[in-house]
Design a protein around this motif. Structure first.
Motif, mmCIF file in Angstrom:
data_model
loop_
_atom_site.group_PDB
_atom_site.id
_atom_site.type_symbol
_atom_site.label_atom_id
_atom_site.label_comp_id
_atom_site.label_asym_id
_atom_site.label_seq_id
_atom_site.Cartn_x
_atom_site.Cartn_y
_atom_site.Cartn_z
ATOM 1 N N ASP A 39 0.806 -1.218 0.000
ATOM 2 C CA ASP A 39 0.000 0.000 0.000
ATOM 3 C C ASP A 39 0.840 1.268 0.000
ATOM 4 N N SER A 62 -6.299 -2.337 -3.110
ATOM 5 C CA SER A 62 -7.180 -1.374 -3.763
ATOM 6 C C SER A 62 -7.200 -0.062 -2.981
ATOM 7 N N GLY A 63 -7.166 1.045 -3.695
ATOM 8 C CA GLY A 63 -7.155 2.367 -3.076
ATOM 9 C C GLY A 63 -5.778 2.905 -2.796
ATOM 10 N N THR A 65 -2.040 4.460 -3.301
ATOM 11 C CA THR A 65 -1.247 5.330 -4.169
ATOM 12 C C THR A 65 0.214 5.060 -3.854
#
Length: 211
Positions: A39, A62-63, A65
Motif C-alpha cells: 500500500d 485497492s485504493g 497510491t
C-alpha cells in the motif's frame, strides 16, 4: 463480447499524446520477493532505490497510491504488478516494463456477484521543475511557479496489460515525456452485452509510439 483491446502494431486514431519523466540513474534494487498487500512505495523497494526493480509479482491493495517521487519504477522479466479488481495509482519519474510477451500488469479479480471484474490503474510519470521549485514533480511549466518543466525520460510499456472482466477495467497514463506502448492492452468485457473499458493516454511534453 463488447470491449477494447489494443495490440502491438495497431494505430488508434485520435489518441492523445502521452508523456513520461526523467529519473537519475543509480544502483538498481530488486523488489522484495512475493510481496503481498502493498500500500506504499516503501513496500516495493528501499526509498533510495533508483530504479526500483520489480522482479517478482507484487499485489497492491485497492485504493493505494504508490508514490516513488521522481524515481523510476521498472518491471523486469518475472516481475508483475497485480491490482486485481481494485483501483490503484502509481506516481513516479519514469515507468518502464520490460516483459515482452508476458503480463506486466494484471488488473483482474473476483467480482462481488461471482466471476471476474477488471481493475483500474492510473500511471503518472512526471517531469522535474527547473529554475523555480527545483526538483518538484511536474507535467507542464505552470506546475513550476515560474520555472520550466523538464521533459522526462518517458513511459515504456513493453508487456501486456490484462484488465478484462464482466465489468471491464481501465488504464490511464499521464506523462511529461515520450511514451512507447508495445504489447496487448486488453480492456475487453467478458459479458456479451458489456462495454469495453477506458484507455486514456495524455502527453504534455512528448509523443506516443504504438507498436
Amino acid at each position: 463480447p463488447g470491449g477494447l483491446a489494443y495490440r502491438a502494431g495497431m494505430v488508434v486514431p485520435g489518441w492523445p499524446v502521452v508523456l513520461a519523466c526523467t529519473l537519475a540513474a543509480a544502483t538498481p534494487d530488486r523488489a522484495l520477493s512475493a510481496i503481498l498487500d502493498v500500500d506504499e512505495a516503501a513496500d516495493v523497494c528501499p526509498p533510495a532505490a533508483n530504479p526500483c526493480l520489480v522482479a517478482e509479482p507484487i499485489t497492491v491493495k485497492s485504493g493505494a497510491t504508490l508514490n516513488f517521487d521522481l524515481r523510476e519504477l521498472r518491471i523486469v522479466p518475472g516481475g508483475q504488478i497485480v491490482i486485481g479488481a481494485g483501483v490503484v495509482e502509481i506516481r513516479c519519474g519514469a515507468f518502464t516494463a520490460s516483459a515482452p510477451g508476458a503480463i506486466a500488469v494484471l488488473a483482474r479479480g473476483p467480482a462481488p456477484g461471482g466471476g471476474q471484474d477488471g481493475g483500474s490503474l492510473r500511471i503518472e510519470a512526471r517531469g522535474r521543475c527547473l529554475g523555480s521549485g527545483d526538483n518538484a514533480p511536474c507535467f507542464i511549466d505552470a506546475d513550476c511557479g515560474g520555472g520550466i518543466c523538464e521533459k522526462g525520460s518517458g513511459v515504456s510499456l513493453v508487456g501486456n496489460v490484462e484488465a478484462q472482466g464482466l465489468v471491464a477495467g481501465a488504464l490511464s497514463i499521464e506523462a511529461a515525456g515520450d511514451v512507447v506502448l508495445t504489447g496487448v492492452i486488453d480492456l475487453d468485457s467478458t459479458d456479451a452485452d458489456g462495454d469495453g473499458g477506458q484507455l486514456d493516454v495524455i502527453s504534455t511534453l512528448g509523443s506516443v509510439t504504438v507498436g
